[in-house]
Design a protein around this motif. Structure first.
Motif, PDB file in Angstrom:
ATOM      1  N   ARG A 122     -55.041 -17.465 -45.363  1.00  0.00           N
ATOM      2  CA  ARG A 122     -54.005 -17.396 -46.398  1.00  0.00           C
ATOM      3  C   ARG A 122     -52.822 -16.520 -45.978  1.00  0.00           C
ATOM      4  O   ARG A 122     -51.671 -16.903 -46.128  1.00  0.00           O
ATOM      5  N   TYR A 123     -53.094 -15.317 -45.469  1.00  0.00           N
ATOM      6  CA  TYR A 123     -52.020 -14.355 -45.270  1.00  0.00           C
ATOM      7  C   TYR A 123     -51.548 -14.224 -43.833  1.00  0.00           C
ATOM      8  O   TYR A 123     -50.416 -13.817 -43.591  1.00  0.00           O
ATOM      9  N   PHE A 124     -52.382 -14.549 -42.870  1.00  0.00           N
ATOM     10  CA  PHE A 124     -51.941 -14.496 -41.487  1.00  0.00           C
ATOM     11  C   PHE A 124     -51.645 -15.888 -40.953  1.00  0.00           C
ATOM     12  O   PHE A 124     -50.842 -16.047 -40.051  1.00  0.00           O
ATOM     13  N   GLY A 125     -52.294 -16.894 -41.526  1.00  0.00           N
ATOM     14  CA  GLY A 125     -52.039 -18.271 -41.134  1.00  0.00           C
ATOM     15  C   GLY A 125     -51.050 -18.962 -42.041  1.00  0.00           C
ATOM     16  O   GLY A 125     -50.678 -20.107 -41.808  1.00  0.00           O
ATOM     17  N   ASP A 126     -50.627 -18.296 -43.112  1.00  0.00           N
ATOM     18  CA  ASP A 126     -49.641 -18.819 -44.061  1.00  0.00           C
ATOM     19  C   ASP A 126     -50.038 -20.162 -44.669  1.00  0.00           C
ATOM     20  O   ASP A 126     -49.188 -21.017 -44.905  1.00  0.00           O
TER      21      ASP A 126
END
Length: 174
Positions: A122-126
């Motif tokens: 979610r947050y590093f792979g967007d």
């Protein structure tokens, strides 16, 4: 493979390789293991490229392959083998950004696998909630709850580290 399909595969991999490696590294916190996971992912993608290229969400398809390869690596016994009789010496970090990154990676490693996978995607792979759910093969509700728990655990781990750092810094000035 037909030349046009192979060209599409090469273009896709060239565009996504840094992001895939970063995602794999954040999952396992080991650059060499991340290389292995990415290589296994890209090999599986190459073998199934004709089918994969027709997928509605190709990035989700690839992330799902990566998650499966990561979990396969975790299940192998040799991944826990330490070659040598002791760990190498760790040098003192010069830049605080390195310390912060190390603290984040350590906090990520402390999360259960499901929470870590959701937070990384979610947050590093967007990825969106829906794309993350598709990549992990679970419901969007599961992604949301795992994400919430994972972020709370990360905040707690990182806030605890800052409290210790501040307390130690206060003693050094006395």
């Amino acid at each position: 493979m037909r030349p046009d399909l192979e060209r599409e595969y090469v273009e896709y991999v060239q565009a996504r390789l840094p992001r895939l490696h970063r995602t794999a590294y954040l999952l396992c916190a080991d650059a060499f293991q991340a290389d292995d996971i990415v290589q296994a992912t890209l090999t599986a993608l190459y073998v199934n490229w004709k089918r994969a290229a027709g997928a509605d969400n190709l990035d989700g398809y690839v992330h799902r392959i990566m998650m499966r390869r990561y979990l396969d690596e975790r299940r192998r016994g040799w991944s826990k083998v330490l070659l040598g009789d002791r760990l190498p010496e760790q040098s003192a970090p010069v830049d605080h950004a390195v310390e912060e990154r190390d603290a984040l990676v350590t906090a990520l490693r402390s999360l259960p696998r499901g929470q870590r996978a959701v937070v990384v995607l979610r947050y590093f792979g967007d990825l969106s909630v829906e794309a993350t759910a598709e990549a992990l093969g679970c419901s969007t509700g599961n992604v949301k709850s795992q994400c919430s728990r994972g972020l709370a655990a990360l905040r707690e781990a990182l806030d605890g580290r800052q409290s210790v750092t501040v307390a130690q810094g206060g003693r050094d000035r006395s």
